[in-house]
Scaffold this motif. Structure first.
Motif, PDB file in Angstrom:
ATOM      1  N   GLY A 130     -23.022  10.931  62.818  1.00  0.00           N
ATOM      2  CA  GLY A 130     -23.520  10.484  61.676  1.00  0.00           C
ATOM      3  C   GLY A 130     -22.595  10.130  60.527  1.00  0.00           C
ATOM      4  N   VAL A 131     -23.143   9.597  59.551  1.00  0.00           N
ATOM      5  CA  VAL A 131     -22.500   9.177  58.354  1.00  0.00           C
ATOM      6  C   VAL A 131     -22.635   9.911  57.109  1.00  0.00           C
ATOM      7  N   GLY A 132     -21.600  10.388  56.484  1.00  0.00           N
ATOM      8  CA  GLY A 132     -21.913  10.960  55.048  1.00  0.00           C
ATOM      9  C   GLY A 132     -20.473  11.111  54.506  1.00  0.00           C
ATOM     10  N   PRO A 133     -20.508  11.663  53.339  1.00  0.00           N
ATOM     11  CA  PRO A 133     -19.214  12.043  52.471  1.00  0.00           C
ATOM     12  C   PRO A 133     -18.422  13.110  53.307  1.00  0.00           C
ATOM     13  N   ARG A 134     -17.335  12.992  53.017  1.00  0.00           N
ATOM     14  CA  ARG A 134     -16.627  14.285  53.432  1.00  0.00           C
ATOM     15  C   ARG A 134     -16.929  15.485  52.775  1.00  0.00           C
ATOM     16  N   ILE A 135     -17.168  16.685  53.467  1.00  0.00           N
ATOM     17  CA  ILE A 135     -17.858  17.865  52.789  1.00  0.00           C
ATOM     18  C   ILE A 135     -17.012  18.882  52.916  1.00  0.00           C
ATOM     19  N   LEU A 136     -16.846  19.798  51.727  1.00  0.00           N
ATOM     20  CA  LEU A 136     -16.181  21.033  51.524  1.00  0.00           C
ATOM     21  C   LEU A 136     -17.395  22.041  51.613  1.00  0.00           C
ATOM     22  N   SER A 137     -17.362  23.253  51.984  1.00  0.00           N
ATOM     23  CA  SER A 137     -18.333  24.077  51.899  1.00  0.00           C
ATOM     24  C   SER A 137     -17.841  25.482  51.707  1.00  0.00           C
ATOM     25  N   CYS A 138     -19.019  26.244  50.806  1.00  0.00           N
ATOM     26  CA  CYS A 138     -18.487  27.685  50.764  1.00  0.00           C
ATOM     27  C   CYS A 138     -19.145  28.696  51.935  1.00  0.00           C
ATOM     28  N   GLY A 139     -20.273  27.733  52.521  1.00  0.00           N
ATOM     29  CA  GLY A 139     -21.197  28.635  53.177  1.00  0.00           C
ATOM     30  C   GLY A 139     -22.249  29.240  52.366  1.00  0.00           C
ATOM     31  N   GLN A 140     -22.506  30.583  52.175  1.00  0.00           N
ATOM     32  CA  GLN A 140     -23.353  30.934  51.094  1.00  0.00           C
ATOM     33  C   GLN A 140     -22.692  31.617  49.959  1.00  0.00           C
ATOM     34  N   PRO A 141     -23.373  31.307  48.902  1.00  0.00           N
ATOM     35  CA  PRO A 141     -22.483  31.921  47.461  1.00  0.00           C
ATOM     36  C   PRO A 141     -22.693  33.339  47.612  1.00  0.00           C
ATOM     37  N   ILE A 142     -21.799  34.256  47.371  1.00  0.00           N
ATOM     38  CA  ILE A 142     -21.715  35.561  47.413  1.00  0.00           C
ATOM     39  C   ILE A 142     -22.451  35.953  45.832  1.00  0.00           C
ATOM     40  N   THR A 143     -23.178  36.919  46.070  1.00  0.00           N
ATOM     41  CA  THR A 143     -24.109  37.263  44.843  1.00  0.00           C
ATOM     42  C   THR A 143     -24.484  38.843  45.065  1.00  0.00           C
ATOM     43  N   ILE A 144     -24.778  39.456  43.798  1.00  0.00           N
ATOM     44  CA  ILE A 144     -25.082  40.824  43.880  1.00  0.00           C
ATOM     45  C   ILE A 144     -26.616  40.804  44.439  1.00  0.00           C
ATOM     46  N   THR A 145     -26.852  41.976  44.952  1.00  0.00           N
ATOM     47  CA  THR A 145     -28.240  42.231  45.568  1.00  0.00           C
ATOM     48  C   THR A 145     -29.076  41.694  44.438  1.00  0.00           C
ATOM     49  N   GLY A 146     -30.179  40.702  44.867  1.00  0.00           N
ATOM     50  CA  GLY A 146     -31.158  40.123  43.855  1.00  0.00           C
ATOM     51  C   GLY A 146     -30.573  39.279  43.128  1.00  0.00           C
ATOM     52  N   HIS A 148     -28.408  35.748  41.460  1.00  0.00           N
ATOM     53  CA  HIS A 148     -28.516  34.164  41.645  1.00  0.00           C
ATOM     54  C   HIS A 148     -28.425  33.754  42.973  1.00  0.00           C
ATOM     55  N   THR A 149     -29.485  33.045  43.388  1.00  0.00           N
ATOM     56  CA  THR A 149     -29.547  32.324  44.794  1.00  0.00           C
ATOM     57  C   THR A 149     -29.458  33.442  46.019  1.00  0.00           C
ATOM     58  N   TRP A 150     -29.604  34.441  45.646  1.00  0.00           N
ATOM     59  CA  TRP A 150     -29.612  35.454  46.801  1.00  0.00           C
ATOM     60  C   TRP A 150     -30.317  34.998  48.104  1.00  0.00           C
ATOM     61  N   TYR A 151     -31.484  34.369  48.132  1.00  0.00           N
ATOM     62  CA  TYR A 151     -32.099  33.720  49.243  1.00  0.00           C
ATOM     63  C   TYR A 151     -31.383  32.996  50.006  1.00  0.00           C
ATOM     64  N   PHE A 152     -29.888  32.517  49.804  1.00  0.00           N
ATOM     65  CA  PHE A 152     -29.277  31.753  50.513  1.00  0.00           C
ATOM     66  C   PHE A 152     -28.425  32.771  51.738  1.00  0.00           C
ATOM     67  N   GLY A 153     -28.652  34.000  51.215  1.00  0.00           N
ATOM     68  CA  GLY A 153     -28.239  34.940  52.482  1.00  0.00           C
ATOM     69  C   GLY A 153     -26.738  35.580  52.047  1.00  0.00           C
ATOM     70  N   GLY A 154     -26.330  35.396  50.682  1.00  0.00           N
ATOM     71  CA  GLY A 154     -24.953  35.786  50.366  1.00  0.00           C
ATOM     72  C   GLY A 154     -25.047  37.035  49.762  1.00  0.00           C
ATOM     73  N   GLU A 155     -25.900  37.886  49.663  1.00  0.00           N
ATOM     74  CA  GLU A 155     -25.936  39.147  48.934  1.00  0.00           C
ATOM     75  C   GLU A 155     -24.791  40.021  49.438  1.00  0.00           C
ATOM     76  N   ALA A 156     -23.961  40.665  48.571  1.00  0.00           N
ATOM     77  CA  ALA A 156     -22.926  41.665  49.017  1.00  0.00           C
ATOM     78  C   ALA A 156     -22.657  42.498  47.758  1.00  0.00           C
ATOM     79  N   ASP A 157     -22.386  43.800  47.705  1.00  0.00           N
ATOM     80  CA  ASP A 157     -22.073  44.817  46.855  1.00  0.00           C
ATOM     81  C   ASP A 157     -20.807  45.670  47.196  1.00  0.00           C
ATOM     82  N   GLY A 158     -20.301  46.126  45.970  1.00  0.00           N
ATOM     83  CA  GLY A 158     -19.242  47.027  46.213  1.00  0.00           C
ATOM     84  C   GLY A 158     -17.841  46.518  46.813  1.00  0.00           C
ATOM     85  N   ILE A 159     -16.745  46.938  46.438  1.00  0.00           N
ATOM     86  CA  ILE A 159     -15.401  46.605  46.920  1.00  0.00           C
ATOM     87  C   ILE A 159     -15.546  46.199  48.243  1.00  0.00           C
ATOM     88  N   ASP A 160     -15.826  47.245  49.239  1.00  0.00           N
ATOM     89  CA  ASP A 160     -15.923  46.992  50.698  1.00  0.00           C
ATOM     90  C   ASP A 160     -16.656  46.040  51.048  1.00  0.00           C
TER      91      ASP A 160
END
Ligand SMILES: [Zn+2]
Length: 411
Positions: A130-146, A148-160
């Motif tokens: 396929g043809v497209g621009p060069r892409i750099l990706s972060c995967g899912q944005p890391i976000t607190i439970t619930g 901003h954009t938690w639906y993408f699957g990036g929820e995480a909390d606490g240091i560990d």
């Protein structure tokens, strides 16, 4: 195979003076050199292909450092987009990516997508499927439970939990880490409150850096900016100063000064408001609700432009990024972004550099693309007229070349 592109002028993306009557020489997908008037015989083979563009300007392909390929950018809300299965989101991303490339944006950085959808598309394009621009990706944005954009699957909390999530993103192939440092436009999130505390933000930045990834943080309130600066992040998205649920902003000079001194670049994303205002203003027979919506966005865009000016006065450097996909922000929106940056006080040359050479530097790919420098990949566009006189010229594309290959050419 050698290709020569000739035009009235060339802007190399570094901020250096324009080369008049320029010749750009490309060979095996790379830039060989830029010459005024005529390329020396030593670099031109007799069977070289010559592309002439009188009245036009040669530039590096543009770079949008903030897009969301999963989202169509036609006003569809995130909450609606994520109801689709991941296969649909991959297909949508292939479509939106092509739109960006056709608009002369030869590199995009995706700041958050569902699951592995954009990472999968990136891989397919690297394989040449396929043809497209060069892409750099972060995967899912890391976000607190619930958060901003938690639906993408990036929820995480606490240091560990946060360190684990950063490692998981690196494992699936993320080029960099994106963190939601405050709430945002997602239902029930608080854009006027920081999401992670100082210690959590520091753990995120440390873990990203330990894995040799840059970290970009979405910040819509002053405290979130403050935490991100202290954590030593690489880039701040939006840099808003929202203080309440109505979206009112109150500029905090101390935080702005600290941000200016830190040297951390900020992604402008002015096109979010700019595109809403452009589309709604053009709409005939607006309902009273639509009128109120337009009025609100005109006020927000004015606020953002005034903060853009103040932050620049405080020494903050801005890099071009549109937030394409979000609300009505189109994938062709980088010229609009640069026009708004110009309206906010940048010279036309500064705006162009922020969307080419400086963008490449900020996202760490300036050894590959971003400027028309010998040895870099030949990601090149030709536009009608002179964008230094009028940035609107960036919307008049004559040629798009990516890695030496012609991707589109105006008849
Ligand atoms: Zn975004």
């Amino acid at each position: 195979m050698t290709t020569l592109i000739r035009a009235d002028r060339l802007i190399d993306g570094t901020g250096s003076a324009v080369v008049e009557n320029a010749v750009l020489v490309i060979e095996e997908g790379k830039v060989v050199g830029v010459y005024p008037s005529q390329a020396p015989d030593s670099v031109v083979s007799p069977d070289a292909e010559i592309l002439d563009f009188p009245g036009c300007t040669i530039m590096p392909g543009m770079i949008d450092t903030h897009v969301h390929l999963n989202m169509p950018g036609d006003g569809t809300l995130l909450e609606t987009v994520v109801r689709e299965p991941e296969g649909v989101l991959v297909a949508t991303s292939a479509f939106t990516a092509q739109r960006a490339l056709a608009a002369g944006i030869t590199t995009v950085r995706d700041l958050g997508a569902s699951g592995t959808t954009v990472i999968n598309l990136q891989r397919a394009l690297e394989l040449g499927h396929g043809v497209g621009p060069r892409i750099l990706s972060c995967g899912q944005p890391i976000t607190i439970t619930g958060g901003h954009t938690w639906y993408f699957g990036g929820e995480a909390d606490g240091i560990d939990g946060l360190r684990l999530k950063v490692r998981q993103m690196a494992k699936i192939g993320a080029n960099f880490i994106k963190v939601m440092g405050s709430g945002g436009g997602t239902v029930n999130t608080l854009s006027w409150r920081p999401a992670y505390n100082r210690e959590e933000m520091r753990a995120l930045a440390d873990e990203a850096h330990a894995l040799d990834r840059k970290i970009a943080v979405h910040c819509l309130c002053a405290d979130s900016i403050d935490y991100a600066i202290d954590a030593g992040v690489d880039q701040i998205e939006h840099a808003g100063f929202i203080t309440d649920s109505k979206g009112n902003q109150k500029y905090v000079p101390e935080v702005a000064e600290k941000l200016g001194k830190s040297g951390i670049p900020v992604t402008s994303t002015l096109a979010v408001g700019g595109s809403v205002v452009e589309i709604m203003t053009a709409k005939k027979d607006r309902t009273p609700t639509e009128d109120a919506f337009l009025e609100r966005w005109i006020r927000m865009l004015d606020d953002n432009l005034s903060q853009f000016r103040k932050l620049r006065d405080a020494g903050v450097s801005f890099v071009a990024g549109t937030d394409a996909g979000w609300r009505f922000t189109p994938f062709e929106g980088l010229p609009l972004e640069l026009e708004l940056m110009h309206r906010g006080g940048m010279t036309t040359m500064e705006a162009i550099v922020s969307g080419t050479g400086f963008a490449a530097k900020v996202i760490g790919i300036d050894d590959k693309v971003g400027t028309l420098t010998k040895g870099l990949a030949a990601d090149v566009i030709v536009v009608g007229g002179n964008p230094l006189d009028n940035l609107g010229a960036l919307r008049d594309l004559k040629l798009v070349i990516q890695g030496g290959k012609v991707r589109s050419r105006a008849q």
